[in-house]
Design an enzyme around this catalytic site. Sequence first.
Site, PDB file in Angstrom:
ATOM      1  CG  ASP A  31      -2.076  -0.875   1.171  1.00  0.00           C
ATOM      2  OD1 ASP A  31      -2.247  -1.517   0.132  1.00  0.00           O
ATOM      3  OD2 ASP A  31      -2.842  -0.937   2.161  1.00  0.00           O
ATOM      4  CE  LYS A  42      -7.097  -1.209  -0.404  1.00  0.00           C
ATOM      5  NZ  LYS A  42      -7.041  -2.672  -0.456  1.00  0.00           N
ATOM      6  N   GLY A  86      -0.194  -3.687   3.955  1.00  0.00           N
ATOM      7  CA  GLY A  86      -0.821  -2.373   3.944  1.00  0.00           C
ATOM      8  C   GLY A  86      -0.096  -1.457   4.886  1.00  0.00           C
TER       9      GLY A  86
END
Lengths: 199, 295
Positions: B24, B81, B233
Amino acid sequence: MRIGVLALQGDVAEHVRAVREPRVEALPVKNVEDLARVDGLVIPGGESTTVMKLLDRFQLAEPIARRVREGMPLWGTCMGMIVIARDVTGAQQPTLDLMDISVRRNAFGRQNESAEVSLAISALGDKPFPAVFIRAPWVERAGRAVETLGERDGHAVMVRQENVLATSFHPELTGDRRVHEYFIRMVRDALVGKRRKIA
Amino acid sequence: MAETGTITVKRGLAQMLKGGVIMDVVTPEHAVIAQEAGAVAVMALERIPADIRAAGGVARMSNLELVRSIMDAVTIPVMAKCRIGHFAEAQLLQELGVDFIDESEVLTPADEQFHVDKNPFTTPFVCGARNLGEALRRINEGAAMIRSKGEAGSGNIVEAVRHMRSITQSIQDLADAKDLKSHAREMRVPLKLVKQVVANGKLPVVLFCAGGVSTPADASLMMQLGAEGIFVGSGIFKSNNPRAFAKAIVNATTHFNDPKVVVEASLSLGKDSRAMEGLDLRKIPESELLAPRGN
């Protein structure tokens, strides 16, 4: 005969499955000990930026280059083609420099342009080959020692220079084993040649 | 004739990411750090999950200008996303040209009944799953890759372990199952898909792990439990040394079954390194958990 598949990252299992046949063993190669046990090496599909770093970090770049200069057959698919090339057009990316080609990365586009294409490749027989291109490179420039075996839209996508083979596409994703069989013949010929030299 | 957007090229990109770490990132600078560390792809986000969790409110698709600037900054694939069921956000991400779309429970769901019908898209999708039924429903809708959900932004590996074990155990159990039809009915997926899983002993798409990986040892654990790659992430950019953690987690993922390398990776972090703060999930109210979103 034992064929290695470089197993730092990428679609290793697919190549291992496709290489296997009676009298041909497949071995994932993660370190120099594994490398010493194989008669030929496949560099699979994956991310070239990542794998070049890992080859360097885990001290595999030089040992692989040495084996290939001594005659071990090597085949790179997609990411493997980039890793094998002399240089990457328009980028400062390091490579192993084992074939006199310059490659363009993502030459056909990003993922939305990834495609299946039927290619005529005479070295593989009359039946067209189902080529799968995924964010694939093409050969931008090839030296005189390089033989072009396959093209897509005028760009070389399958090339060979002596004991080194490279394809922009992924035969391991298709179930059509003809490129694997072609490479296995290269390895067999190299083994026969070596035995003759010793005799 | 070149045929784009086929199942083979969509699932194929996920196959090329195997054995790798997807990180991420919230800025182009983060993306470059991730690429330098050896990430195989980055997930372009406005906020990492730990911050989304802390901020509360509605979390939507990221600012497209930000996503584009990250696409321009790196050569590795870029994912982004969309909200569960928000097919318009997905259409925009496809038009922008991202390489993978994550229909993610980390964002606030847009549709409580339906996920995006992913089959018509040219861009491949990755979706989260807690169990085999959820994974197969997403694959049936067109997902080209599955990630176990874990609990994003928690720094706690326990949910990732639960979900990965559940998926792999159910696949094993299917091999001995007598009545596949009833399993298919129970999971609400076509029998054909269930038979494919039995024949191959694995999902028909690549299975990564997500949600809670914060250390090299976590990555090694999940790979040994059957993950084919790792999403990290908050674990990297919520640690006190993102460059070191990113590289160490990549090395531990590559050599997950070689404790010597995982030890070296852990030692490379130095004595002052601190992984992200973790959360005790038993102390979080159920309404604040992310994994139950979308089923």
